[in-house]
Design a protein around this motif. Structure first.
Motif, PDB file in Angstrom:
ATOM      1  N   GLY A 155       0.817  -1.215   0.000  1.00  0.00           N
ATOM      2  CA  GLY A 155       0.000   0.000   0.000  1.00  0.00           C
ATOM      3  C   GLY A 155       0.844   1.255   0.000  1.00  0.00           C
ATOM      4  O   GLY A 155       0.532   2.235  -0.693  1.00  0.00           O
ATOM      5  N   GLY A 156       1.957   1.252   0.770  1.00  0.00           N
ATOM      6  CA  GLY A 156       2.844   2.412   0.810  1.00  0.00           C
ATOM      7  C   GLY A 156       3.508   2.672  -0.524  1.00  0.00           C
ATOM      8  O   GLY A 156       3.674   3.822  -0.941  1.00  0.00           O
ATOM      9  N   ILE A 157       3.882   1.586  -1.216  1.00  0.00           N
ATOM     10  CA  ILE A 157       4.477   1.734  -2.551  1.00  0.00           C
ATOM     11  C   ILE A 157       3.450   2.312  -3.520  1.00  0.00           C
ATOM     12  O   ILE A 157       3.757   3.231  -4.302  1.00  0.00           O
ATOM     13  CB  ILE A 157       5.010   0.383  -3.054  1.00  0.00           C
ATOM     14  CG1 ILE A 157       6.225  -0.042  -2.220  1.00  0.00           C
ATOM     15  CG2 ILE A 157       5.383   0.466  -4.536  1.00  0.00           C
ATOM     16  CD1 ILE A 157       6.718  -1.445  -2.505  1.00  0.00           C
ATOM     17  N   PHE A 158       2.222   1.798  -3.481  1.00  0.00           N
ATOM     18  CA  PHE A 158       1.165   2.331  -4.336  1.00  0.00           C
ATOM     19  C   PHE A 158       0.923   3.813  -4.045  1.00  0.00           C
ATOM     20  O   PHE A 158       0.661   4.602  -4.960  1.00  0.00           O
ATOM     21  CB  PHE A 158      -0.137   1.554  -4.133  1.00  0.00           C
ATOM     22  CG  PHE A 158      -0.333   0.408  -5.087  1.00  0.00           C
ATOM     23  CD1 PHE A 158      -1.086   0.560  -6.240  1.00  0.00           C
ATOM     24  CD2 PHE A 158       0.228  -0.835  -4.831  1.00  0.00           C
ATOM     25  CE1 PHE A 158      -1.263  -0.490  -7.126  1.00  0.00           C
ATOM     26  CE2 PHE A 158       0.060  -1.895  -5.703  1.00  0.00           C
ATOM     27  CZ  PHE A 158      -0.693  -1.729  -6.856  1.00  0.00           C
ATOM     28  N   ALA A 159       1.013   4.206  -2.761  1.00  0.00           N
ATOM     29  CA  ALA A 159       0.711   5.584  -2.363  1.00  0.00           C
ATOM     30  C   ALA A 159       1.685   6.591  -2.940  1.00  0.00           C
ATOM     31  O   ALA A 159       1.347   7.774  -3.092  1.00  0.00           O
ATOM     32  CB  ALA A 159       0.683   5.697  -0.837  1.00  0.00           C
ATOM     33  N   VAL A 160       2.919   6.154  -3.249  1.00  0.00           N
ATOM     34  CA  VAL A 160       3.861   7.080  -3.890  1.00  0.00           C
ATOM     35  C   VAL A 160       4.009   6.802  -5.387  1.00  0.00           C
ATOM     36  O   VAL A 160       4.247   7.721  -6.176  1.00  0.00           O
ATOM     37  CB  VAL A 160       5.254   7.046  -3.213  1.00  0.00           C
ATOM     38  CG1 VAL A 160       5.196   7.679  -1.846  1.00  0.00           C
ATOM     39  CG2 VAL A 160       5.790   5.633  -3.122  1.00  0.00           C
ATOM     40  N   ALA A 161       3.864   5.533  -5.778  1.00  0.00           N
ATOM     41  CA  ALA A 161       4.058   5.185  -7.189  1.00  0.00           C
ATOM     42  C   ALA A 161       2.940   5.724  -8.073  1.00  0.00           C
ATOM     43  O   ALA A 161       3.190   6.220  -9.182  1.00  0.00           O
ATOM     44  CB  ALA A 161       4.155   3.661  -7.348  1.00  0.00           C
ATOM     45  N   MET A 162       1.699   5.654  -7.602  1.00  0.00           N
ATOM     46  CA  MET A 162       0.580   6.107  -8.428  1.00  0.00           C
ATOM     47  C   MET A 162       0.634   7.620  -8.691  1.00  0.00           C
ATOM     48  O   MET A 162       0.494   8.056  -9.834  1.00  0.00           O
ATOM     49  CB  MET A 162      -0.752   5.708  -7.796  1.00  0.00           C
ATOM     50  CG  MET A 162      -1.005   4.202  -7.759  1.00  0.00           C
ATOM     51  SD  MET A 162      -1.041   3.436  -9.414  1.00  0.00           S
ATOM     52  CE  MET A 162       0.549   2.602  -9.447  1.00  0.00           C
ATOM     53  N   PRO A 163       0.854   8.455  -7.660  1.00  0.00           N
ATOM     54  CA  PRO A 163       1.040   9.888  -7.957  1.00  0.00           C
ATOM     55  C   PRO A 163       2.225  10.144  -8.873  1.00  0.00           C
ATOM     56  O   PRO A 163       2.165  11.038  -9.731  1.00  0.00           O
ATOM     57  CB  PRO A 163       1.266  10.505  -6.570  1.00  0.00           C
ATOM     58  CG  PRO A 163       0.582   9.575  -5.629  1.00  0.00           C
ATOM     59  CD  PRO A 163       0.787   8.206  -6.209  1.00  0.00           C
ATOM     60  N   ALA A 164       3.314   9.364  -8.708  1.00  0.00           N
ATOM     61  CA  ALA A 164       4.495   9.567  -9.548  1.00  0.00           C
ATOM     62  C   ALA A 164       4.187   9.250 -11.009  1.00  0.00           C
ATOM     63  O   ALA A 164       4.600   9.982 -11.917  1.00  0.00           O
ATOM     64  CB  ALA A 164       5.650   8.692  -9.051  1.00  0.00           C
ATOM     65  N   LEU A 165       3.452   8.170 -11.257  1.00  0.00           N
ATOM     66  CA  LEU A 165       3.109   7.794 -12.632  1.00  0.00           C
ATOM     67  C   LEU A 165       2.148   8.803 -13.265  1.00  0.00           C
ATOM     68  O   LEU A 165       2.204   9.045 -14.473  1.00  0.00           O
ATOM     69  CB  LEU A 165       2.480   6.396 -12.636  1.00  0.00           C
ATOM     70  CG  LEU A 165       3.427   5.235 -12.301  1.00  0.00           C
ATOM     71  CD1 LEU A 165       2.639   3.943 -12.141  1.00  0.00           C
ATOM     72  CD2 LEU A 165       4.494   5.078 -13.378  1.00  0.00           C
TER      73      LEU A 165
END
Length: 424
Positions: A155-165
């Motif tokens: 979940g933490g990875i998704f929380a930064v990866a999705m805004p980055a993408l």
């Protein structure tokens, strides 16, 4: 700990107000400035939420008459229903609460020590991600501590990866790099952007839906709210006519008049929502500089999808309409492959479809937004249909979720991690 999680960390308005407070304090603003900035941030978010609540009420009515008017039967995706069953029936309340907290901590750590400087501030979306990762861990057969640990990391990875993408597209939409998108439907937005790139207009011939030139007699439609009303009010009235007085009427009020007033209510919700967005952005972006300067250098606030609506309001409505068309096509097409019948969810079609429409428009112009919107609708129908199969293993009956990122996280557990563990 449970009190903090349930009463503070799940309250997006309080989180964002506290972030603004911290940012202003770190900038050594005066007590009056800190108080004013914090209160205006809280007020802006609550105005935005009030607009969303009005829209949700209106779309709930529209979803009901849409189903009855066209005699549709199937699974209505609802993350709220999955959350309730996971907490109350499966007894996973503690796991969901601690995973929620873990996701937030992992998000801060990644933002602090990696090039991804995004802090995800949509608290409710984090709760849904925590729910789906916990459910996914349960599908894998993990024990409780491993469910919390793996869910927090993913979940933490998704929380930064999705805004980055999403950020390259957000920069094009907003014209700056001040905010990011914190909404767990980003996989769907990227699908629409990809479809718009393939099927849409190229740079030299690209025509934005916002640049439509109207004859003088119709120039009044350049007003955002009037253009929304011209599309949505007739849509409500026609659907109410198909549903009939049994489902579309409100008390003694004629059902067509009820449809008309609900359409107007939708426009009112859009008006309130956009007013809240303007007030919120006017306060949170300057306040967030304190966080960026002191705690997480160059940090950007990842905010809920309505923050993009003022930048491309026509694309929002186009995205809603085309995504709805795509979900209706998917409702009939996907069961041919042996998957569940997924009914169109009007809330997702508006908020996720509208945001996807902005992505499609900025990448491929009008044609990209139209074709991309239909493909987006098909995609967000396929994912819940796949999830129904995975959830059946835990005893969920005709249940599925909506947000594409949370579904992706859960399906990773069900179709990637679980088979690997069984093989081991």
């Amino acid at each position: 700990m449970n009190f903090i999680i349930n009463n503070i960390l799940t309250q997006s308005a309080i989180i964002i107000a506290l972030i603004a407070l911290l940012g202003l304090v770190l900038q050594k603003k005066s007590a009056g400035s800190v108080l004013a900035g914090t209160f205006k941030t809280l007020l802006g978010f609550q105005v935005l939420s009030a607009g969303s609540t009005i829209i949700v009420g209106s779309l709930t009515y529209f979803g009901k008459i849409f189903q009855h008017g066209f005699h549709l039967k199937g699974v209505v995706p609802s993350i709220e229903a999955i959350n309730g069953q996971a907490m109350n029936t499966l007894g996973l309340g503690n796991e969901i609460a601690f995973t929620f907290l873990g996701i937030f901590i992992v998000n801060i750590l990644i933002a602090r020590f990696s090039p991804w400087k995004y802090i995800f501030l949509t608290g409710q979306a984090l709760l849904w991600m925590a729910t789906m990762t916990v459910v996914g861990g349960k599908i894998c057969g993990f024990n409780n501590w491993l469910i919390v640990l793996s869910g927090s990391i993913i979940g933490g990875i998704f929380a930064v990866a999705m805004p980055a993408l999403a950020q390259p597209f957000v920069r094009k939409i907003t014209g700056n790099d001040a905010i990011a998108l914190g909404h767990f439907c980003t996989v769907g937005y990227l699908v629409e952007a990809g479809a718009a790139y393939i099927f849409g207009e190229r740079a030299k011939e690209k025509h934005s839906i916002e640049d439509i030139k109207l004859p003088k007699s119709m120039e009044f439609l350049q007003d955002t709210y009037l253009s929304v009303a011209v599309i949505m009010v007739p849509l409500y009235m026609i659907t109410a006519a198909f549903a009939g007085p049994k489902y579309a009427a409100n008390g003694s009020t004629n059902y067509i008049v009820t449809g008309f007033m609900q359409g107007i209510q939708f426009v009112v919700g859009v008006y309130v929502l956009l007013a809240g967005v303007r007030l919120l952005l006017g306060e949170i972006v300057p306040a967030f500089r304190g966080i960026a300067m002191k705690l997480v250098p160059d940090a950007k606030p990842a905010l809920d999808c309505p923050v993009l609506f003022p930048y491309s309001p026509n694309a929002v409505i186009l995205g809603f309409v085309t995504t709805t068309i795509g979900t209706v096509i998917g409702m009939f097409l996907i069961p041919i492959f042996g998957l569940a019948v997924i009914l169109p969810g009007m809330l997702t079609n508006f908020f996720a479809g509208g945001t996807a429409g902005i992505f499609g428009n900025v990448v491929g112009g009008r044609r990209g937004a139209i074709i991309g919107g239909v493909i987006h609708g098909l995609f967000i129908t396929l994912l819940p249909a796949l999830l129904v199969t995975a959830l059946t293993t835990l005893g969920f009956v005709n249940a599925s979720a909506t947000d594409s990122d949370t579904i992706t996280a859960c399906l990773m557990y069900a179709f990637v991690f679980a088979p690997i563990l069984k093989a081991i």
